[in-house]
Design a protein around this motif. Structure first.
Motif, PDB file in Angstrom:
ATOM      1  N   CYS A 101      44.665  39.878  22.506  1.00 61.81           N
ATOM      2  CA  CYS A 101      44.008  39.545  23.775  1.00 61.81           C
ATOM      3  C   CYS A 101      43.938  40.775  24.685  1.00 61.81           C
ATOM      4  CB  CYS A 101      44.803  38.460  24.507  1.00 61.81           C
ATOM      5  SG  CYS A 101      45.324  37.073  23.490  1.00 61.81           S
ATOM      6  N   VAL A 102      44.162  41.938  24.122  1.00 58.22           N
ATOM      7  CA  VAL A 102      44.372  43.146  24.933  1.00 58.22           C
ATOM      8  C   VAL A 102      43.044  43.843  25.228  1.00 58.22           C
ATOM      9  CG1 VAL A 102      45.456  45.418  24.924  1.00 58.22           C
ATOM     10  CG2 VAL A 102      46.715  43.422  24.087  1.00 58.22           C
ATOM     11  N   ASN A 103      42.877  44.256  26.474  1.00 55.83           N
ATOM     12  CA  ASN A 103      41.681  44.983  26.904  1.00 55.83           C
ATOM     13  C   ASN A 103      42.052  46.430  27.199  1.00 55.83           C
ATOM     14  OD1 ASN A 103      39.984  42.643  26.955  1.00 55.83           O
ATOM     15  ND2 ASN A 103      40.976  42.035  28.852  1.00 55.83           N
ATOM     16  N   PRO A 104      41.608  47.366  26.386  1.00 57.99           N
ATOM     17  CA  PRO A 104      41.908  48.776  26.669  1.00 57.99           C
ATOM     18  C   PRO A 104      41.032  49.299  27.817  1.00 57.99           C
ATOM     19  CG  PRO A 104      41.431  48.412  24.315  1.00 57.99           C
ATOM     20  CD  PRO A 104      40.950  47.215  25.080  1.00 57.99           C
ATOM     21  N   LEU A 105      41.577  49.256  29.009  1.00 59.59           N
ATOM     22  CA  LEU A 105      40.821  49.643  30.207  1.00 59.59           C
ATOM     23  C   LEU A 105      41.560  50.717  30.980  1.00 59.59           C
ATOM     24  CD1 LEU A 105      39.756  46.149  31.667  1.00 59.59           C
ATOM     25  CD2 LEU A 105      38.443  47.653  30.147  1.00 59.59           C
ATOM     26  N   GLY A 106      40.786  51.590  31.600  1.00 58.77           N
ATOM     27  CA  GLY A 106      41.335  52.517  32.579  1.00 58.77           C
ATOM     28  C   GLY A 106      40.864  52.102  33.963  1.00 58.77           C
ATOM     29  N   PHE A 107      41.544  52.609  34.972  1.00 58.24           N
ATOM     30  CA  PHE A 107      41.197  52.269  36.352  1.00 58.24           C
ATOM     31  C   PHE A 107      41.198  53.533  37.196  1.00 58.24           C
ATOM     32  CE2 PHE A 107      42.916  48.462  34.464  1.00 58.24           C
ATOM     33  CZ  PHE A 107      42.121  47.442  34.960  1.00 58.24           C
ATOM     34  N   ASP A 108      40.202  53.663  38.066  1.00 56.12           N
ATOM     35  CA  ASP A 108      40.209  54.724  39.070  1.00 56.12           C
ATOM     36  C   ASP A 108      39.605  54.157  40.350  1.00 56.12           C
ATOM     37  OD1 ASP A 108      37.443  54.711  38.739  1.00 56.12           O
ATOM     38  OD2 ASP A 108      37.397  56.545  37.544  1.00 56.12           O
ATOM     39  N   LYS A 109      39.267  55.037  41.294  1.00 57.77           N
ATOM     40  CA  LYS A 109      38.759  54.552  42.588  1.00 57.77           C
ATOM     41  C   LYS A 109      37.495  53.726  42.440  1.00 57.77           C
ATOM     42  CE  LYS A 109      40.517  58.391  45.360  1.00 57.77           C
ATOM     43  NZ  LYS A 109      40.109  59.662  45.994  1.00 57.77           N
ATOM     44  N   GLN A 110      36.719  53.999  41.379  1.00 55.06           N
ATOM     45  CA  GLN A 110      35.454  53.279  41.195  1.00 55.06           C
ATOM     46  C   GLN A 110      35.620  52.007  40.376  1.00 55.06           C
ATOM     47  OE1 GLN A 110      32.773  56.359  39.757  1.00 55.06           O
ATOM     48  NE2 GLN A 110      32.252  56.828  41.877  1.00 55.06           N
ATOM     49  N   GLY A 111      36.856  51.646  40.087  1.00 54.81           N
ATOM     50  CA  GLY A 111      37.076  50.388  39.386  1.00 54.81           C
ATOM     51  C   GLY A 111      37.570  50.583  37.965  1.00 54.81           C
ATOM     52  N   ALA A 112      37.234  49.643  37.112  1.00 58.80           N
ATOM     53  CA  ALA A 112      37.711  49.624  35.732  1.00 58.80           C
ATOM     54  C   ALA A 112      36.652  50.209  34.805  1.00 58.80           C
ATOM     55  CB  ALA A 112      38.022  48.194  35.317  1.00 58.80           C
ATOM     56  N   ASN A 202      33.390  44.833  33.320  1.00 57.78           N
ATOM     57  CA  ASN A 202      32.241  44.323  34.067  1.00 57.78           C
ATOM     58  C   ASN A 202      32.627  43.133  34.920  1.00 57.78           C
ATOM     59  OD1 ASN A 202      31.231  45.436  31.267  1.00 57.78           O
ATOM     60  ND2 ASN A 202      29.622  45.817  32.757  1.00 57.78           N
ATOM     61  N   LEU A 203      33.464  42.256  34.370  1.00 59.57           N
ATOM     62  CA  LEU A 203      33.893  41.104  35.162  1.00 59.57           C
ATOM     63  C   LEU A 203      34.732  41.549  36.352  1.00 59.57           C
ATOM     64  CD1 LEU A 203      34.666  38.481  32.364  1.00 59.57           C
ATOM     65  CD2 LEU A 203      32.660  38.605  33.853  1.00 59.57           C
ATOM     66  N   ILE A 204      35.482  42.619  36.188  1.00 57.79           N
ATOM     67  CA  ILE A 204      36.248  43.160  37.319  1.00 57.79           C
ATOM     68  C   ILE A 204      35.287  43.692  38.387  1.00 57.79           C
ATOM     69  CG2 ILE A 204      37.831  45.027  37.998  1.00 57.79           C
ATOM     70  CD1 ILE A 204      39.257  44.541  35.238  1.00 57.79           C
ATOM     71  N   SER A 205      34.191  44.334  37.959  1.00 58.45           N
ATOM     72  CA  SER A 205      33.162  44.785  38.913  1.00 58.45           C
ATOM     73  C   SER A 205      32.535  43.595  39.630  1.00 58.45           C
ATOM     74  CB  SER A 205      32.058  45.564  38.194  1.00 58.45           C
ATOM     75  OG  SER A 205      32.573  46.682  37.506  1.00 58.45           O
ATOM     76  N   VAL A 206      32.254  42.547  38.875  1.00 58.13           N
ATOM     77  CA  VAL A 206      31.701  41.321  39.466  1.00 58.13           C
ATOM     78  C   VAL A 206      32.687  40.746  40.485  1.00 58.13           C
ATOM     79  CG1 VAL A 206      31.107  38.914  38.956  1.00 58.13           C
ATOM     80  CG2 VAL A 206      30.203  40.749  37.507  1.00 58.13           C
TER      81      VAL A 206
END
Lengths: 221, 221
Positions: A101-112, A202-206
């Motif tokens: 169930c793991v999402n390999p995501l990074g995060f910075d000031k502009q989001g995920a 994308n859902l995090i952006s939404v």
């Protein structure tokens, strides 16, 4: 509510003390399934399980013991520790259905944003490490906030289940179906897991733009 | 039905003689917008436009003339010809909103799969080539079958609009909104376009399994 095949099975959740793991454990327990939370710290897992006692049958232990106890084992650990944890549990997970169930995501000031994965996706990495297990990808896009909120009765989202083993994907679809509002759908082969994991960015952006806890429905199915 | 800002604009569809291009052209024309189909062959574009005359105002011409005529220019060409076509139209497309709708997919016996793109995604490739244009990604996951079917009154799907230029993504969202049933949603920055393009491979898997023309809705928005 549950599939008769599922009610006899134990669902283990590795990394079960994080929001996503706790939330999934809560929903499966509420549907009447036996749930074992795993964590690096058996004590913290036991504490998290105790906090879910009102939802149903949940106990907590180490990741290794949870992996050994589960018939279906969900992997909900941070991406950083993903490969290492799985490599340490190949024996406990042999022959089992492992749901990554793991999402390999990074995060910075502009989001995920999606991180590159040499194997293509977290799910394919799991399959490459756990050659003796039946690896499926699922539950990538489900809001932890909704899962954890006891006032949310229905978690309105589809769960895309990815895998090359039809029997395993069918069972994991029925696992998603036990949660009110949730629907398990076959979403393609392992080689198409990457974009479903990455879609969480994308859902995090939404969520940021619309102040939502977004999920996803497939139409015409 | 249309956004007042949109009704004064011409919508060009490059690669407008394929099913996706024809289908989008049909829907925009039916909403009252001025549409210009572009194709490598101006004759074939004119034929395709004539076949859509009952839907609304559609004319057909070469890709270069369509690019020059459009205020918003949709790119709906096959992935193979994507970079080459855009490189040949940098002048015509300068200063315009260019909406990349291309999904870089491969196909084999097991279905569709995402192709690697050096720039990250077709949309990012377009942005790298068209440095003088305002590049947005959208309309990736919309069923051409539904778009083309005149008996389908509502195309029930959300359109995720990707981009770093708020004014441009807002306008493309309102372009999606002119189609009954369709809803334009901001879906993230250009760097998160890849997975939305690649997600079309998952919808193709869904279509095969469930005999559907699947689309996607974002929940809680």
């Amino acid at each position: 509510m549950s599939d008769p095949e599922l009610t006899s099975l134990t669902i283990a959740v590795l990394g079960g003390t994080g929001p996503q793991g706790r939330g999934l454990a809560r929903r499966f327990a509420a549907a009447g399934l036996d749930v074992v939370l795993g964590s690096r710290s058996a004590e913290r897992a036991a504490e998290a399980a105790a906090a879910l006692a009102s939802a149903g049958r949940v106990r907590g232990t180490s990741n290794a013991e949870a992996a050994a106890a589960g018939d279906i084992v969900l992997v909900v650990v941070p991406w950083d520790g993903h490969a290492g944890l799985l490599a340490s549990l190949t024996e406990e997970l042999a022959g089992k259905i492992v749901v990554d169930c793991v999402n390999p995501l990074g995060f910075d000031k502009q989001g995920a944003f999606a991180l590159p994965v040499p194997e293509g996706s977290a799910t394919q990495q799991a399959a490459a490490i756990l050659t003796g297990s039946r690896v499926v990808g699922a539950f990538h896009n489900v809001s932890a906030v909704l899962l954890e909120d006891p006032d949310v009765e229905r978690v309105e989202t589809d769960v895309l289940v990815l895998g090359d083993d039809r029997e395993a994907t069918d069972l994991v679809q029925s696992l998603a179906d036990v949660v009110p509002g949730m629907r398990g759908l076959y979403g393609g082969r392992l080689r198409n897991a990457h974009q479903v994991e990455a879609f969480t960015a994308n859902l995090i952006s939404v969520n940021r733009r619309y102040k939502a806890h977004a999920g996803m429905r497939v139409t015409d199915v």
